[in-house]
Write an enzyme that holds these catalytic residues in place. Sequence first.
Site, short mmCIF file in Angstrom:
data_model
loop_
_atom_site.label_atom_id
_atom_site.label_comp_id
_atom_site.label_asym_id
_atom_site.label_seq_id
_atom_site.Cartn_x
_atom_site.Cartn_y
_atom_site.Cartn_z
N GLU A 144 2.72 5.03 -3.80
CA GLU A 144 3.05 4.22 -4.96
C GLU A 144 2.92 2.77 -4.52
O GLU A 144 3.86 2.18 -3.98
CB GLU A 144 4.47 4.55 -5.44
CG GLU A 144 4.78 4.04 -6.84
CD GLU A 144 5.14 2.57 -6.84
OE1 GLU A 144 4.21 1.73 -6.91
OE2 GLU A 144 6.33 2.28 -6.79
N GLU A 153 -0.78 -5.36 -5.70
CA GLU A 153 -0.20 -5.16 -4.37
C GLU A 153 -1.23 -4.64 -3.37
O GLU A 153 -0.88 -4.16 -2.30
CB GLU A 153 0.99 -4.20 -4.45
CG GLU A 153 2.19 -4.79 -5.18
CD GLU A 153 3.39 -3.86 -5.15
OE1 GLU A 153 3.30 -2.76 -4.59
OE2 GLU A 153 4.45 -4.25 -5.68
#
Length: 683
Positions: A144, A153
């Site tokens: 994740e 990210e």
Amino acid sequence: MKVFTQKKNPITGTTEWDVQDEQYDYHQEIARSAFADMLHDTERNKKYYRALQLAINKMHNEGKEAHVLDIGTGTGLLSIMAARCGADSIVACEAFLPMAECCLKILERNGVRDKIHVVPKRSTDITVGENGDMKRKANILVTEVFDTELIGEGALSTFSHAHKYLLEEDCIVVPDSAVIYAQVIECSTLWKWNKLNDLADADLDVVLRTPQRMKDCAGSAAVHDLQLSQLPRSSFRELSEPIPVFYYDWSGRTPIIFKRTVKQDFNATDTGKAQVVFMWWELNMDTEGKIVLSCAPWWTHPDADLAAERPQDTIPWRDHWMQAVYYLPQELTVQKGAEATLISCQDEYSLWFFLEDEKNKYQKYPRPVCDCGVHMALSRTHVSYLNDGKRSKRFLEQLKDTVTNNSVVLDLNGSSLMGLSAAKIGAKAVYVLESMNLNLSILNEYAATNDLKNIHFVSEVSDEILNEVTNIICDPNFVNAILPWENLKLAHLFHSYKDKLINCSSIIPEGCEIWAMPVEFQDLHKIRIPLQRCEGIDMDIFDRLVESSRTISDSEIEAQPLWEYPCKSRGEPVKLLAVDFTDLKSTYATDGVEQISKTENPVAQLVNGFAVWAVWNIGGRQSCGPVQTPVVGERVDWDPHTRQAVKILEKAYELDSLRWSYQVTFDLNKGHFDIKLDLVEEQ
């Protein structure tokens, strides 16, 4: 041991030394991490769990062992799920060392320490081989590494590297794929968060014209993440259906593209000004696409109950993945049924959008960069504040009532437009206190556009200026203020100047009040309350780590835009402090205990936090908190142009026999403001 750390006092503007724990930075990073928020996301947890079970079963059904790699394991939750699903081996990597150490303790507590190998590294540093971090390549990846923008990210490089070096060719990835959706929207409310409008008075006469360069600026490509489901449905118009703009195959079946531009034609669903693009994404958790996790806003969410009184309350809540707003470089009017083209651009970490029609085309599609200074100097919330006509009109009325052609005005806030307005209204001279170059650039451009000759920008106020000043003004919203009381910087400045203001007869605003009330947050408390158990997994070790770190590194009161986070009033608002700028004192101290009373409602009534806000006296009360007087037991409608302060309690308390206490101290000379709020349980 203790160490000295530097911090800037937002009220005095001076740098101060503070004594902190020697591992202050370490504790602050833990306290402000989003791990707890993610782990409170029940839908996320259950869908990861189910997809892992399917992946491991599939490997076993094919006669293969299931070797799992968990990238960015955090608390180890997904790895523990994999162990409980029967994985044959599990390698979990976590580059943030404090979390890697916490993970080991959680694994021990839950009896799976011997089943999971924790590697305290980034996945890109992992080695594979007999003497490596992994004995073999994995055939299941679970990770994740997503944010509101999906790829912000570094998801693209993470998956690309994993497939190249860490995974078998026929591996299963959880999640399997993702889709980004975009929707073209007219929303004058959000457009006011992006570009400064001309400043008009109550008669709608323009007082200040916005420089053309600021109107033409493409703005910033930085994502504006919002809880779009809390945006009033009447405040925007959908000009397109949701459009799937990017598909990401995390499984490795097709290569990951790091940079691309996609053009998609669509027919406008309504007539309006295309101003923004709403964006959200979905994860296909399993290989067959049966388990879907959607971050869509309520009006297009697959699980929303559209017949409910508040459909937005019927979908899963999360704060770590919200929805995104992207501002188009320029407005474009579209007609219902007419064809337009959405241009979606992506690089390794971000997205941006353009809109074209038959007559309006772009030669290139560069990532927007601010060239006017506004988007670099001012936050989006600050821009919306400056565009709040109700506020500005009231301030302008006060200026017109007090400023004459003989007035010498001192404006204490160079991140507002009120000093410029005083000059335009006709003051003899206006001095604006400002030292930040970006703000000065904006002010100078406004002065040139509006032909203001009677305005001066100063980084310090001399005694000579103070002796001349007849009017003090300050729009109480400093660009660097975060908590409501930090705007009391104006009281500190006025207090330091007042003995030399021999001709000053007026100050705007005239005073400030700090208010608070107990509330029941619908969801916001989940970002701070302990986990205890998560999908049957004991997380007490993580809870204690976060709580100890918060105690060391963070204030218990934080700023939040409460219009995005519904809550109900659980007690009458209470005025904690009143500061009269016409009669300033050097220090203030107040305290009190207030009763919390239940309403006649059979539904359980709880308190899980406090909300704090400021009210300013500018020709009447101007609230930076509730828009209307709160009614106990009802939802509160919050001002969207400012942030409020909140204290989230460790747990929720029933209203029976509850009181709450407050203590407030304010030292004007030192600029120290302290506030304590607590529940008092009856014995």
